[in-house]
Write a protein that holds these residues in place. Structure first.
Motif, PDB file in Angstrom:
ATOM      1  N   SER A   1      -7.495  10.490 -12.788  1.00 40.20           N
ATOM      2  CA  SER A   1      -7.947  10.080 -11.465  1.00 40.20           C
ATOM      3  C   SER A   1      -8.906   8.901 -11.562  1.00 40.20           C
ATOM      4  N   ALA A   2      -9.820   8.951 -12.533  1.00 35.93           N
ATOM      5  CA  ALA A   2     -10.766   7.853 -12.724  1.00 35.93           C
ATOM      6  C   ALA A   2     -10.038   6.578 -13.140  1.00 35.93           C
ATOM      7  N   LEU A   3      -9.005   6.718 -13.965  1.00 36.23           N
ATOM      8  CA  LEU A   3      -8.235   5.554 -14.408  1.00 36.23           C
ATOM      9  C   LEU A   3      -7.517   4.903 -13.229  1.00 36.23           C
ATOM     10  N   VAL A   4      -6.955   5.728 -12.342  1.00 29.95           N
ATOM     11  CA  VAL A   4      -6.285   5.193 -11.158  1.00 29.95           C
ATOM     12  C   VAL A   4      -7.274   4.401 -10.313  1.00 29.95           C
ATOM     13  N   GLU A   5      -8.462   4.962 -10.083  1.00 32.29           N
ATOM     14  CA  GLU A   5      -9.481   4.258  -9.294  1.00 32.29           C
ATOM     15  C   GLU A   5      -9.834   2.920  -9.944  1.00 32.29           C
ATOM     16  N   PHE A   6      -9.985   2.914 -11.258  1.00 28.23           N
ATOM     17  CA  PHE A   6     -10.358   1.686 -11.973  1.00 28.23           C
ATOM     18  C   PHE A   6      -9.265   0.633 -11.861  1.00 28.23           C
ATOM     19  N   LEU A   7      -8.016   1.038 -12.064  1.00 27.38           N
ATOM     20  CA  LEU A   7      -6.909   0.081 -12.006  1.00 27.38           C
ATOM     21  C   LEU A   7      -6.715  -0.466 -10.594  1.00 27.38           C
ATOM     22  N   VAL A   8      -6.805   0.410  -9.606  1.00 29.53           N
ATOM     23  CA  VAL A   8      -6.641  -0.043  -8.226  1.00 29.53           C
ATOM     24  C   VAL A   8      -7.781  -0.968  -7.837  1.00 29.53           C
ATOM     25  N   PHE A   9      -8.986  -0.683  -8.310  1.00 36.50           N
ATOM     26  CA  PHE A   9     -10.124  -1.568  -8.031  1.00 36.50           C
ATOM     27  C   PHE A   9      -9.851  -2.972  -8.555  1.00 36.50           C
ATOM     28  N   GLY A  10      -9.354  -3.057  -9.806  1.00 34.50           N
ATOM     29  CA  GLY A  10      -9.050  -4.366 -10.387  1.00 34.50           C
ATOM     30  C   GLY A  10      -7.948  -5.094  -9.640  1.00 34.50           C
ATOM     31  N   LEU A  11      -6.911  -4.362  -9.239  1.00 32.70           N
ATOM     32  CA  LEU A  11      -5.797  -4.987  -8.517  1.00 32.70           C
ATOM     33  C   LEU A  11      -6.235  -5.468  -7.139  1.00 32.70           C
ATOM     34  N   LYS A  12      -7.053  -4.684  -6.467  1.00 31.82           N
ATOM     35  CA  LYS A  12      -7.532  -5.099  -5.154  1.00 31.82           C
ATOM     36  C   LYS A  12      -8.452  -6.315  -5.258  1.00 31.82           C
ATOM     37  N   GLN A  13      -9.282  -6.353  -6.288  1.00 29.58           N
ATOM     38  CA  GLN A  13     -10.146  -7.513  -6.491  1.00 29.58           C
ATOM     39  C   GLN A  13      -9.304  -8.766  -6.738  1.00 29.58           C
ATOM     40  N   ALA A  14      -8.258  -8.620  -7.541  1.00 24.57           N
ATOM     41  CA  ALA A  14      -7.376  -9.761  -7.797  1.00 24.57           C
ATOM     42  C   ALA A  14      -6.696 -10.221  -6.512  1.00 24.57           C
ATOM     43  N   TRP A  15      -6.299  -9.268  -5.671  1.00 24.61           N
ATOM     44  CA  TRP A  15      -5.652  -9.607  -4.407  1.00 24.61           C
ATOM     45  C   TRP A  15      -6.646 -10.314  -3.469  1.00 24.61           C
ATOM     46  N   ALA A  16      -7.886  -9.855  -3.477  1.00 27.72           N
ATOM     47  CA  ALA A  16      -8.910 -10.496  -2.650  1.00 27.72           C
ATOM     48  C   ALA A  16      -9.180 -11.928  -3.116  1.00 27.72           C
ATOM     49  N   CYS A  17      -9.001 -12.186  -4.418  1.00 27.10           N
ATOM     50  CA  CYS A  17      -9.228 -13.515  -4.993  1.00 27.10           C
ATOM     51  C   CYS A  17      -7.980 -14.393  -4.944  1.00 27.10           C
TER      52      CYS A  17
ATOM     53  N   ASP B   1       0.829  -1.199   0.000  1.00 21.31           N
ATOM     54  CA  ASP B   1       0.000   0.000   0.000  1.00 21.31           C
ATOM     55  C   ASP B   1       0.870   1.259   0.000  1.00 21.31           C
ATOM     56  N   ALA B   2       1.924   1.250   0.819  1.00 19.36           N
ATOM     57  CA  ALA B   2       2.823   2.412   0.876  1.00 19.36           C
ATOM     58  C   ALA B   2       3.518   2.637  -0.464  1.00 19.36           C
ATOM     59  N   ALA B   3       3.954   1.544  -1.100  1.00 22.65           N
ATOM     60  CA  ALA B   3       4.610   1.664  -2.406  1.00 22.65           C
ATOM     61  C   ALA B   3       3.633   2.184  -3.455  1.00 22.65           C
ATOM     62  N   ALA B   4       2.379   1.714  -3.389  1.00 28.80           N
ATOM     63  CA  ALA B   4       1.364   2.177  -4.345  1.00 28.80           C
ATOM     64  C   ALA B   4       1.099   3.664  -4.170  1.00 28.80           C
ATOM     65  N   HIS B   5       1.017   4.109  -2.925  1.00 30.23           N
ATOM     66  CA  HIS B   5       0.799   5.537  -2.680  1.00 30.23           C
ATOM     67  C   HIS B   5       1.980   6.364  -3.187  1.00 30.23           C
ATOM     68  N   ALA B   6       3.187   5.882  -2.981  1.00 30.92           N
ATOM     69  CA  ALA B   6       4.367   6.628  -3.426  1.00 30.92           C
ATOM     70  C   ALA B   6       4.330   6.855  -4.932  1.00 30.92           C
ATOM     71  N   LEU B   7       3.767   5.907  -5.659  1.00 33.07           N
ATOM     72  CA  LEU B   7       3.673   6.025  -7.116  1.00 33.07           C
ATOM     73  C   LEU B   7       2.424   6.778  -7.561  1.00 33.07           C
ATOM     74  N   LEU B   8       1.263   6.370  -7.028  1.00 30.58           N
ATOM     75  CA  LEU B   8      -0.010   6.862  -7.549  1.00 30.58           C
ATOM     76  C   LEU B   8      -0.406   8.225  -6.998  1.00 30.58           C
ATOM     77  N   ASP B   9       0.141   8.609  -5.849  1.00 32.49           N
ATOM     78  CA  ASP B   9      -0.188   9.930  -5.316  1.00 32.49           C
ATOM     79  C   ASP B   9       0.319  11.053  -6.213  1.00 32.49           C
ATOM     80  N   ARG B  10       1.231  10.728  -7.107  1.00 32.19           N
ATOM     81  CA  ARG B  10       1.744  11.738  -8.043  1.00 32.19           C
ATOM     82  C   ARG B  10       0.772  11.988  -9.199  1.00 32.19           C
ATOM     83  N   MET B  11      -0.181  11.090  -9.369  1.00 30.51           N
ATOM     84  CA  MET B  11      -1.139  11.231 -10.468  1.00 30.51           C
ATOM     85  C   MET B  11      -2.115  12.355 -10.174  1.00 30.51           C
ATOM     86  N   PRO B  12      -2.658  12.981 -11.226  1.00 30.50           N
ATOM     87  CA  PRO B  12      -3.661  14.045 -11.022  1.00 30.50           C
ATOM     88  C   PRO B  12      -4.847  13.533 -10.211  1.00 30.50           C
ATOM     89  N   ARG B  13      -5.441  14.453  -9.446  1.00 29.10           N
ATOM     90  CA  ARG B  13      -6.539  14.080  -8.572  1.00 29.10           C
ATOM     91  C   ARG B  13      -7.905  14.336  -9.187  1.00 29.10           C
TER      92      ARG B  13
END
Length: 299
Positions: A32-48, A15-27
C-alpha cells in the motif's frame, strides 16, 4: 470532490484505468505504501507536464543548435513557438483546463516584465541572438515563469489540495506585492528580503496543506512545501544555465552551479505563485467534505 470535476476528460480516463489496476493491490503494509509512493511520483510528473516539456526542449536545443549555425530559426524563437504549440496542444487534447491557461498567461506577463528589468540591470543575460524579443529578453523566457504557474495550478486539482488556517487573501496579496516590488527595488534601495522571509513565516506558519495521493490524504506544512518546490526550481535552473539558455554573470566564461542564494529568490517567488493561483482557485479548507488520514475511494 468527484473525479469528473477535478480532472479533465482525459485525466478522468487515466484515473479510472489506474484504479482498475491499483485497486487490486493490498490496502495495508508495504504494498500500500509503495502504491502511494509511485502514484505520488506519477502525479508530480503529470503536474510538471508543461515545465518538463520546456526543460526537455531546452536541453535538446543545446545540442541541436550549435555555434556553427545553419538553422533556419534562432533557438530562442523556436522555444517560444514550441511553447505556444505545447500550450495549444494541451488545451485541445484536454490535458489542461482553461483556468490553468489563464494562470499561465498571468505568469507569462508578470515574468516577462521582471525579465526586462533584470536583464537591463545586468542580473543575467540571454547570450544568443533572436528576433522574437522585447529589448534583450526573448519572449520564450516568460514561459519559464509560466511553467511554475502551470505546475502550481495543476497540483491544486490533481492532488485535491486543501489548506487549513490559510491567511486572509488581502494579507497574502500585500506580501506578494512587497516581494515583487523588492525584486526591482533592491537594485536601488536596501534589500528587505530578510524581513519578507520573516513576514512569510509569520503569515503561513499555521497553514497546513492536505493533499490526496491515491487512497489516503497526507499533510505537510505549507512553508515546507514552498521550500521543496523552490529547491526543484533551483535544480531546473541549473539545467537551464548549463544549456546556456540564459547565464548569470559568473557563468559567462564557464558554467558553474547556480548560487544557493537563488534558492531564497525562488522561495519568495513561491509566495507570488501561490497568491496568483489562489486568485483563480480560492483555497478550500479540509472540512469541505473530507477528513485527513482516511481512505478516499473517489480519487
Amino acid at each position: 470532490m468527484q473525479a469528473e470535476k477535478r480532472f479533465t476528460s482525459v485525466e478522468a480516463r487515466i484515473d479510472a484505468a489506474a484504479h482498475a489496476l491499483l485497486d487490486r493491490m493490498p490496502r495495508h503494509g508495504f504494498s500500500s505504501a509503495l502504491v502511494e509512493f509511485l502514484v505520488f511520483g506519477l502525479k508530480q510528473a503529470w503536474a510538471c507536464l508543461f515545465g518538463g516539456a520546456m526543460l526537455g526542449l531546452i536541453i535538446a536545443t543545446k545540442f541541436i543548435w550549435s555555434d556553427a549555425g545553419g538553422m533556419p530559426l534562432a533557438r530562442y524563437d523556436f522555444l517560444f513557438i514550441a511553447a505556444l504549440v505545447i500550450q495549444l496542444g494541451m488545451l485541445i487534447f484536454k490535458l489542461e483546463t482553461i483556468a490553468e491557461a489563464k494562470v499561465i498567461l498571468i505568469f507569462h506577463v508578470v515574468g516577462t516584465v521582471m525579465e526586462i528589468f533584470k536583464t537591463h540591470a545586468g542580473s543575467w543575460i540571454y547570450p544568443e541572438y533572436n528576433l522574437l524579443r522585447i529589448g534583450g529578453v526573448p519572449l520564450f523566457s516568460g514561459f519559464m515563469y509560466a511553467a511554475v504557474g502551470s505546475y502550481m495550478a495543476r497540483i491544486n486539482r490533481i492532488f485535491d489540495i486543501r489548506l487549513n488556517r490559510y491567511p486572509p487573501f488581502a494579507a497574502t496579496a500585500l506580501l506578494a506585492a512587497a516581494i515583487y516590488a523588492n525584486f526591482f527595488a533592491h537594485h536601488y534601495l536596501p534589500d528587505v528580503r530578510l524581513a519578507l522571509f520573516a513576514f512569510t513565516a509569520l503569515l503561513y506558519w499555521p497553514t497546513m496543506m492536505h493533499y490526496r495521493v491515491f487512497r489516503f490524504r497526507h499533510r505537510m506544512p505549507l512553508l515546507l512545501a514552498f521550500l521543496l518546490v523552490a529547491l526543484f526550481i533551483w535544480l531546473a535552473e541549473n539545467i537551464g544555465t548549463w544549456s546556456r539558455a540564459w547565464l548569470y554573470p559568473g557563468q559567462a566564461a564557464h558554467w558553474a552551479p547556480v548560487s544557493l542564494s537563488k534558492l531564497g529568490s525562488w522561495y519568495l517567488l513561491m509566495i507570488i505563485s501561490v497568491v496568483l493561483v489562489t486568485w483563480v482557485h480560492p483555497p478550500r479548507p479540509l472540512e469541505d467534505g473530507t477528513e485527513a488520514g482516511r481512505r478516499d475511494q473517489s480519487s
